[in-house]
Design a protein around this motif. Structure first.
Motif, PDB file in Angstrom:
ATOM      1  N   ASP A 169     -14.207  -0.959  -1.210  1.00 55.12           N
ATOM      2  CA  ASP A 169     -12.674  -0.545  -2.029  1.00 55.12           C
ATOM      3  C   ASP A 169     -11.942  -1.815  -1.745  1.00 55.12           C
ATOM      4  OD1 ASP A 169     -12.688   1.852  -2.217  1.00 55.12           O
ATOM      5  OD2 ASP A 169     -11.624   2.836  -0.860  1.00 55.12           O
ATOM      6  N   PRO A 170     -11.706  -2.821  -2.843  1.00 55.75           N
ATOM      7  CA  PRO A 170     -10.436  -3.345  -2.309  1.00 55.75           C
ATOM      8  C   PRO A 170      -9.243  -2.878  -1.807  1.00 55.75           C
ATOM      9  CG  PRO A 170     -10.023  -2.028  -4.462  1.00 55.75           C
ATOM     10  CD  PRO A 170     -10.916  -2.167  -3.983  1.00 55.75           C
ATOM     11  N   ASN A 171      -8.800  -3.905  -1.146  1.00 56.22           N
ATOM     12  CA  ASN A 171      -7.542  -3.520   0.416  1.00 56.22           C
ATOM     13  C   ASN A 171      -6.104  -3.006   0.289  1.00 56.22           C
ATOM     14  OD1 ASN A 171      -6.807  -6.402  -0.315  1.00 56.22           O
ATOM     15  ND2 ASN A 171      -5.293  -6.088   1.307  1.00 56.22           N
ATOM     16  N   TRP A 172      -6.015  -3.258  -1.066  1.00 55.74           N
ATOM     17  CA  TRP A 172      -5.256  -3.165  -2.369  1.00 55.74           C
ATOM     18  C   TRP A 172      -4.755  -1.440  -1.906  1.00 55.74           C
ATOM     19  CZ3 TRP A 172      -5.999  -1.059  -6.535  1.00 55.74           C
ATOM     20  CH2 TRP A 172      -7.519  -1.240  -7.163  1.00 55.74           C
ATOM     21  N   LYS A 173      -5.778  -0.797  -2.091  1.00 52.46           N
ATOM     22  CA  LYS A 173      -6.230   0.570  -2.235  1.00 52.46           C
ATOM     23  C   LYS A 173      -5.067   1.588  -1.474  1.00 52.46           C
ATOM     24  CE  LYS A 173      -9.532   3.345  -5.116  1.00 52.46           C
ATOM     25  NZ  LYS A 173     -11.054   3.604  -5.148  1.00 52.46           N
ATOM     26  N   TRP A 204       5.635 -10.228  -7.338  1.00 56.82           N
ATOM     27  CA  TRP A 204       4.381  -9.536  -7.503  1.00 56.82           C
ATOM     28  C   TRP A 204       5.719  -8.106  -7.436  1.00 56.82           C
ATOM     29  CZ3 TRP A 204       2.694  -6.138  -3.423  1.00 56.82           C
ATOM     30  CH2 TRP A 204       1.328  -4.903  -4.048  1.00 56.82           C
ATOM     31  N   GLN A 205       5.434  -6.663  -8.466  1.00 53.79           N
ATOM     32  CA  GLN A 205       6.195  -5.612  -7.996  1.00 53.79           C
ATOM     33  C   GLN A 205       7.808  -5.862  -7.600  1.00 53.79           C
ATOM     34  OE1 GLN A 205       4.247  -2.641  -5.512  1.00 53.79           O
ATOM     35  NE2 GLN A 205       2.913  -2.572  -7.178  1.00 53.79           N
ATOM     36  N   PRO A 206       8.798  -7.319  -8.481  1.00 48.46           N
ATOM     37  CA  PRO A 206       9.875  -7.214  -8.036  1.00 48.46           C
ATOM     38  C   PRO A 206      10.684  -6.583  -7.949  1.00 48.46           C
ATOM     39  CG  PRO A 206       9.327  -8.288 -10.207  1.00 48.46           C
ATOM     40  CD  PRO A 206       8.187  -7.152  -9.684  1.00 48.46           C
ATOM     41  N   GLU A 207      10.478  -4.893  -8.703  1.00 50.64           N
ATOM     42  CA  GLU A 207      11.506  -3.963  -9.388  1.00 50.64           C
ATOM     43  C   GLU A 207      11.277  -3.635  -7.274  1.00 50.64           C
ATOM     44  OE1 GLU A 207       8.287  -4.264 -10.187  1.00 50.64           O
ATOM     45  OE2 GLU A 207       7.199  -2.395  -9.379  1.00 50.64           O
ATOM     46  N   ARG A 208      11.229  -3.586  -6.577  1.00 49.92           N
ATOM     47  CA  ARG A 208      10.627  -2.756  -5.117  1.00 49.92           C
ATOM     48  C   ARG A 208      12.265  -3.580  -5.003  1.00 49.92           C
ATOM     49  NH1 ARG A 208       6.277  -5.325  -1.953  1.00 49.92           N
ATOM     50  NH2 ARG A 208       7.026  -6.970  -3.326  1.00 49.92           N
ATOM     51  N   GLU A 268       2.320   8.579   0.972  1.00 51.44           N
ATOM     52  CA  GLU A 268       1.993   8.625  -0.216  1.00 51.44           C
ATOM     53  C   GLU A 268       2.699   7.583  -0.677  1.00 51.44           C
ATOM     54  OE1 GLU A 268       1.014  11.553  -0.931  1.00 51.44           O
ATOM     55  OE2 GLU A 268       1.163  11.866   0.957  1.00 51.44           O
ATOM     56  N   SER A 269       2.882   6.260   0.082  1.00 45.96           N
ATOM     57  CA  SER A 269       3.462   4.914  -0.638  1.00 45.96           C
ATOM     58  C   SER A 269       3.140   4.591  -1.933  1.00 45.96           C
ATOM     59  CB  SER A 269       4.111   4.299   0.467  1.00 45.96           C
ATOM     60  OG  SER A 269       4.900   4.652   1.425  1.00 45.96           O
ATOM     61  N   LYS A 270       2.959   4.149  -3.261  1.00 46.06           N
ATOM     62  CA  LYS A 270       2.128   3.348  -3.996  1.00 46.06           C
ATOM     63  C   LYS A 270       1.862   2.119  -3.372  1.00 46.06           C
ATOM     64  CE  LYS A 270       5.291   2.926  -7.259  1.00 46.06           C
ATOM     65  NZ  LYS A 270       5.662   1.945  -8.603  1.00 46.06           N
ATOM     66  N   GLU A 310       7.024  -1.306   2.968  1.00 40.07           N
ATOM     67  CA  GLU A 310       7.789  -1.875   3.354  1.00 40.07           C
ATOM     68  C   GLU A 310       8.918  -1.319   2.597  1.00 40.07           C
ATOM     69  OE1 GLU A 310       5.329  -3.122   2.355  1.00 40.07           O
ATOM     70  OE2 GLU A 310       4.294  -4.828   3.757  1.00 40.07           O
ATOM     71  N   THR A 311       9.081  -1.465   1.058  1.00 39.59           N
ATOM     72  CA  THR A 311      10.639  -0.680   0.731  1.00 39.59           C
ATOM     73  C   THR A 311      10.977   0.295   1.343  1.00 39.59           C
ATOM     74  OG1 THR A 311      11.469  -1.228  -1.487  1.00 39.59           O
ATOM     75  CG2 THR A 311       9.787  -0.257  -1.353  1.00 39.59           C
ATOM     76  N   GLU A 312       9.452   1.172   1.396  1.00 44.20           N
ATOM     77  CA  GLU A 312       9.668   2.947   1.467  1.00 44.20           C
ATOM     78  C   GLU A 312      10.615   2.763   2.450  1.00 44.20           C
ATOM     79  OE1 GLU A 312       7.325   5.665  -0.032  1.00 44.20           O
ATOM     80  OE2 GLU A 312       8.608   4.937  -2.093  1.00 44.20           O
ATOM     81  N   ILE A 313       9.923   1.437   3.847  1.00 43.14           N
ATOM     82  CA  ILE A 313      10.083   2.586   5.482  1.00 43.14           C
ATOM     83  C   ILE A 313      12.079   1.952   5.120  1.00 43.14           C
ATOM     84  CG2 ILE A 313       9.939   0.079   6.938  1.00 43.14           C
ATOM     85  CD1 ILE A 313       9.634   3.500   8.099  1.00 43.14           C
TER      86      ILE A 313
END
Ligand code: UDP
Ligand code: MN
Length: 255
Positions: free
Chosen positions: A77-81, A163-167, A194-196, A201-204
């Motif tokens: 698996d790629p590590n971002w999975k 990368w995902q600047p909408e966070r 469950e975090s995408k 980081e943004t969720e915590i």
């Protein structure tokens, strides 16, 4: 007087583990008032980590909590999975909440075992009232990912993340530390499986702070004191051949 710095490090068994922990420990030995919380991703605490910590010379707490099987990364698996370190960081948060109260002057930092840390970073952390933020080198596909700091107001006005600047908080785990008081007050804030991808980081942080509370450190976020280095998996082709022949190189030798 200077706050205690709690660093929470999830770690898991692999050929490079002891090397990673050695590099970290020998940085951390230079930090005054340092308290290392090492959380093994394992059903039981291992002998390697137990002995390592015992001999480290550091003040530490050794915990363990295994990543549920469904969330463990597969070999290819790629590590971002899948999110990594979730159960371990939560175990450490729980331990802090059960063992400390807000009379303890302290800061909490999530220090992964493969990053590279300058001692200057820990000096900066001593000033944190709510949450300190700073640049992280070599992450998010950039040389440096960082909060944008207005030098006249010393406020964070945005982020340079691509990368995902909408966070809401587009930062790496290595890019912030939180006052223990906040961790204790926001006692229901947890990391989540469950975090995408990329949203841990943004969720915590969304559960604990608001953007206007961010305290820019490291010279208004112009200095890099931590790097998101990643260690190459060790190549053990010959070892695997030896194992098949029943004579691996590390019999009775801890590597
Ligand atoms: N980690 C873990 N179990 C795993 C994979 C990683 O405990 O199955 C730990 C790892 O040792 C590190 C943290 O979780 O301290 C973050 O993992 P990694 O450095 O691989 O994440 P990345 O740098 O890719 O974000
Ligand atoms: Mn890493």
């Amino acid at each position: 007087n200077a706050p205690t710095i709690f660093a929470i490090t999830p770690t898991f068994a692999r050929p490079v583990q002891k090397a990673e922990l050695t590099r970290l420990a020998q940085t951390f030995l230079h930090i005054p008032n340092f308290y290392w919380i090492v959380v093994e991703d394992a059903i039981n605490k291992t002998e390697l980590v137990t002995n390592f910590l015992h001999e480290s010379g550091l003040i530490y707490k050794h915990l363990n909590d295994v990543t549920p099987r469904t969330f463990k990364l597969g070999k290819n698996d790629p590590n971002w999975k899948k999110p990594r370190g979730v159960a371990q960081r939560n175990k450490a948060l729980k331990w802090l909440r059960e063992n400390y109260n807000s009379s303890q002057n302290a800061v909490v930092y999530f220090a992964d075992d493969d990053n590279t840390y300058s001692l200057k970073l820990f000096k900066e952390m001593e000033r944190i009232k709510v949450i300190g933020v700073w640049p992280v080198g070599l992450v998010g596909g950039l040389m440096v990912e960082r909060p944008i700091c207005d030098a006249s107001t010393m406020k964070v006005t945005g982020f340079n993340a691509v990368w995902q600047p909408e966070r809401k908080f587009p930062m790496d785990m290595a890019g912030f530390a939180i006052n223990l008081r906040v961790i204790l007050e926001k006692k229901d804030a947890w990391f989540s499986y469950e975090s995408k991808n990329g949203y841990q980081e943004t969720e915590i942080l969304e559960q604990m702070v608001t953007r206007d509370q961010l305290e820019p450190l490291a010279d208004c976020c112009t200095k890099v004191y931590v790097w998101h280095t990643r260690t190459e998996p060790s190549h053990l082709k010959e070892e695997n051949l030896l194992i098949k022949k029943g004579r691996k190189s590390n019999v009775d030798i801890e590597v």
